[in-house]
Write an enzyme that holds these catalytic residues in place. Structure first.
Site, mmCIF file in Angstrom:
data_model
loop_
_atom_site.group_PDB
_atom_site.id
_atom_site.type_symbol
_atom_site.label_atom_id
_atom_site.label_comp_id
_atom_site.label_asym_id
_atom_site.label_seq_id
_atom_site.Cartn_x
_atom_site.Cartn_y
_atom_site.Cartn_z
ATOM 1 N N MET A 32 -21.962 -47.928 25.639
ATOM 2 C CA MET A 32 -20.861 -47.200 25.003
ATOM 3 C C MET A 32 -20.152 -48.089 23.983
ATOM 4 O O MET A 32 -19.035 -47.790 23.558
ATOM 5 C CB MET A 32 -19.872 -46.694 26.055
ATOM 6 C CG MET A 32 -20.530 -45.688 27.003
ATOM 7 S SD MET A 32 -19.382 -44.527 27.739
ATOM 8 C CE MET A 32 -18.278 -45.635 28.571
ATOM 9 N N LEU A 35 -19.186 -54.169 22.769
ATOM 10 C CA LEU A 35 -20.176 -55.006 23.447
ATOM 11 C C LEU A 35 -19.663 -56.401 23.765
ATOM 12 O O LEU A 35 -18.852 -56.966 23.038
ATOM 13 C CB LEU A 35 -21.436 -55.098 22.575
ATOM 14 C CG LEU A 35 -22.094 -53.759 22.223
ATOM 15 C CD1 LEU A 35 -23.401 -53.998 21.459
ATOM 16 C CD2 LEU A 35 -22.343 -52.898 23.446
ATOM 17 N N GLU A 37 -20.935 -60.109 26.426
ATOM 18 C CA GLU A 37 -22.092 -60.896 26.882
ATOM 19 C C GLU A 37 -22.927 -60.153 27.941
ATOM 20 O O GLU A 37 -24.123 -60.389 28.067
ATOM 21 C CB GLU A 37 -21.574 -62.245 27.407
ATOM 22 C CG GLU A 37 -22.611 -63.308 27.615
ATOM 23 C CD GLU A 37 -23.546 -63.527 26.420
ATOM 24 O OE1 GLU A 37 -24.736 -63.779 26.676
ATOM 25 O OE2 GLU A 37 -23.103 -63.427 25.244
ATOM 26 N N GLY A 38 -22.295 -59.255 28.697
ATOM 27 C CA GLY A 38 -23.048 -58.456 29.682
ATOM 28 C C GLY A 38 -24.083 -57.586 28.982
ATOM 29 O O GLY A 38 -25.262 -57.557 29.363
ATOM 30 N N HIS A 39 -23.642 -56.882 27.947
ATOM 31 C CA HIS A 39 -24.582 -56.055 27.177
ATOM 32 C C HIS A 39 -25.651 -56.942 26.521
ATOM 33 O O HIS A 39 -26.833 -56.590 26.489
ATOM 34 C CB HIS A 39 -23.839 -55.291 26.062
ATOM 35 C CG HIS A 39 -22.760 -54.368 26.546
ATOM 36 N ND1 HIS A 39 -21.420 -54.658 26.398
ATOM 37 C CD2 HIS A 39 -22.810 -53.158 27.147
ATOM 38 C CE1 HIS A 39 -20.698 -53.665 26.891
ATOM 39 N NE2 HIS A 39 -21.510 -52.742 27.354
ATOM 40 N N GLY A 152 -27.199 -52.583 33.744
ATOM 41 C CA GLY A 152 -26.567 -53.698 34.440
ATOM 42 C C GLY A 152 -26.272 -53.359 35.896
ATOM 43 O O GLY A 152 -25.907 -52.238 36.233
ATOM 44 N N GLN A 153 -26.421 -54.372 36.747
ATOM 45 C CA GLN A 153 -26.069 -54.198 38.160
ATOM 46 C C GLN A 153 -24.564 -54.100 38.341
ATOM 47 O O GLN A 153 -24.081 -53.740 39.407
ATOM 48 C CB GLN A 153 -26.622 -55.372 38.972
ATOM 49 C CG GLN A 153 -28.144 -55.377 38.978
ATOM 50 C CD GLN A 153 -28.741 -56.569 39.684
ATOM 51 O OE1 GLN A 153 -28.018 -57.507 40.049
ATOM 52 N NE2 GLN A 153 -30.035 -56.564 39.865
ATOM 53 N N LYS A 154 -23.807 -54.447 37.316
ATOM 54 C CA LYS A 154 -22.358 -54.286 37.352
ATOM 55 C C LYS A 154 -22.001 -52.852 37.753
ATOM 56 O O LYS A 154 -21.089 -52.611 38.528
ATOM 57 C CB LYS A 154 -21.797 -54.631 35.974
ATOM 58 C CG LYS A 154 -20.527 -53.932 35.587
ATOM 59 C CD LYS A 154 -19.341 -54.794 35.865
ATOM 60 C CE LYS A 154 -18.031 -54.173 35.462
ATOM 61 N NZ LYS A 154 -18.063 -52.975 34.705
ATOM 62 N N SER A 191 -16.080 -53.801 29.102
ATOM 63 C CA SER A 191 -15.399 -53.396 27.865
ATOM 64 C C SER A 191 -13.934 -53.073 28.146
ATOM 65 O O SER A 191 -13.091 -53.171 27.259
ATOM 66 C CB SER A 191 -16.080 -52.160 27.270
ATOM 67 O OG SER A 191 -17.447 -52.430 27.032
HETATM 68 P P1 AMP Z 1 -21.233 -49.556 29.151
HETATM 69 O O1 AMP Z 1 -21.185 -49.870 27.699
HETATM 70 O O2 AMP Z 1 -20.029 -49.988 29.917
HETATM 71 O O3 AMP Z 1 -21.639 -48.127 29.424
HETATM 72 O O4 AMP Z 1 -22.414 -50.448 29.733
HETATM 73 C C1 AMP Z 1 -23.704 -50.405 29.180
HETATM 74 C C2 AMP Z 1 -24.629 -51.179 30.063
HETATM 75 O O5 AMP Z 1 -24.215 -52.535 30.147
HETATM 76 C C3 AMP Z 1 -24.667 -50.639 31.501
HETATM 77 O O6 AMP Z 1 -26.003 -50.646 31.976
HETATM 78 C C4 AMP Z 1 -23.815 -51.627 32.231
HETATM 79 O O7 AMP Z 1 -24.129 -51.739 33.608
HETATM 80 C C5 AMP Z 1 -24.135 -52.909 31.509
HETATM 81 N N1 AMP Z 1 -23.076 -53.893 31.719
HETATM 82 C C6 AMP Z 1 -21.746 -53.754 31.469
HETATM 83 N N2 AMP Z 1 -21.068 -54.849 31.850
HETATM 84 C C7 AMP Z 1 -21.989 -55.708 32.366
HETATM 85 C C8 AMP Z 1 -21.924 -57.010 32.958
HETATM 86 N N3 AMP Z 1 -20.766 -57.667 33.083
HETATM 87 N N4 AMP Z 1 -23.067 -57.589 33.367
HETATM 88 C C9 AMP Z 1 -24.259 -56.936 33.247
HETATM 89 N N5 AMP Z 1 -24.384 -55.707 32.714
HETATM 90 C C10 AMP Z 1 -23.274 -55.099 32.283
#
Ligand code: AMP
Length: 285
Positions: A32, A35, A37-39, A152-154, A191
């Site tokens: 979404m 972005l 470091e997780g992304h 992500g496993q988050k 985010s």
């Molecule tokens: P989002 O933009 O929040 O929808 O996240 C997009 C992808 O990034 C999803 O698969 C999340 O699980 C992953 N993600 C978000 N934050 C992290 C993080 N801290 N570590 C690993 N993956 C993440």
């Protein structure tokens, strides 16, 4: 090659047709935006294992509840594109709402439903959230037709639900789960962390501290409620935190665990409001 922005489904179709014709594998990272470091870690993994790396940036309206943060969700496409480009990502797909919901975002007749995995943890406090997540990810997977998709496993519950969706509905894609990336002090990157005031940012450490406390109390044969109590005991030190849940569940089925057995693959899940920001985290034993 510099990263290329794909602003519409019709332009994506040309790129995907070329990739398929040349037999190249496609690694896909749905996001979404906003972005961090997780992304980036997901995209790095995608680029190692695939010929072409595509990220999508789409703030999906159907996964937000009426009182949630859809309107204020950060939109930073320029910075996102620069970050993805620096990693070597080939394409960023940033569709308009009409590319994903051609009938209108509230006029969809077709949806996906679950029998229980969506009623626990975040599903209980965010009714309809996972229906929206499945809907958008199903659409994106059909549009992008990736070889592998990275999550992500988050967002462990989301990952479990999507893995189940892909398995039960025979989507021709491999789902890859990637480890949680954290700030040096333990806070899981999100985010939404940018919403936090300095004081809230400190208090947000409750989540990772609670996970550690619960994990310490987890032993073969231990009562799950006793382990959870160790995490709950930290709450008085974090007055800005309002707990949503702190629970131990089976990591695949998300069924609750009463007595800890390694064979049940127990995992600790936490969600809490930190001021007006809702944060989640989880950890394996
Ligand atoms: P989002 O933009 O929040 O929808 O996240 C997009 C992808 O990034 C999803 O698969 C999340 O699980 C992953 N993600 C978000 N934050 C992290 C993080 N801290 N570590 C690993 N993956 C993440």
């Amino acid at each position: 090659m510099a990263i290329q922005l794909i602003p519409s489904f019709s332009e994506l179709q040309i790129v995907i047709a070329e990739a398929r014709a040349s037999g190249k594998s496609v690694g896909f990272v749905p996001t979404m935006g906003a972005l961090h470091e997780g992304h980036a870690s997901l995209m790095r993994e995608a680029l190692i294992h695939n010929d072409i790396g595509i990220a999508s940036v789409f703030v999906n309206p159907t996964q937000f509840g009426p009182n949630e943060d859809f309107d204020r969700y950060p939109r930073t496409l320029e910075a996102d594109t620069a970050l993805l480009g620096s990693l070597g990502t080939h394409y960023v797909y940033a569709p308009a709402v009409g590319d994903i919901y051609p009938e209108g975002r509230n006029a969809s007749e077709v949806g996906l439903h679950l029998r229980g995995m969506d009623r626990v943890l975040c599903g209980a406090s965010r009714p309809g959230h996972f229906n929206g997540v499945m809907q958008v990810v199903a659409k994106l997977l059909h549009q992008v037709q990736p070889t592998r998709a990275y999550f992500g496993q988050k967002d462990w519950q989301q990952l479990s639900i999507l893995a189940r969706m892909v398995r039960e509905l025979f989507f021709p894609v491999e789902i890859v789960g990637c480890p949680i990336i954290r700030e040096p002090d333990g806070l899981a990157m999100s985010s939404r962390n940018r919403y936090l005031s300095a004081e809230e940012r400190q208090q947000a450490l409750f989540l990772s501290a609670a996970l550690s406390a619960v994990k310490k109390g987890m032993a073969e044969g231990a009562v799950a409620a006793d382990a959870v109590a160790a995490g709950l005991a930290l709450l008085p030190q974090f007055p800005l935190i309002k707990l949503d849940y702190l629970e131990i569940r089976n990591e695949s089925t998300l069924e609750s665990v009463d007595v800890i057995h390694a064979a049940d693959k127990p995992r600790v899940f936490v969600a809490a409001w930190c001021g007006t920001t809702r944060l989640i985290d989880n950890g394996g034993w």
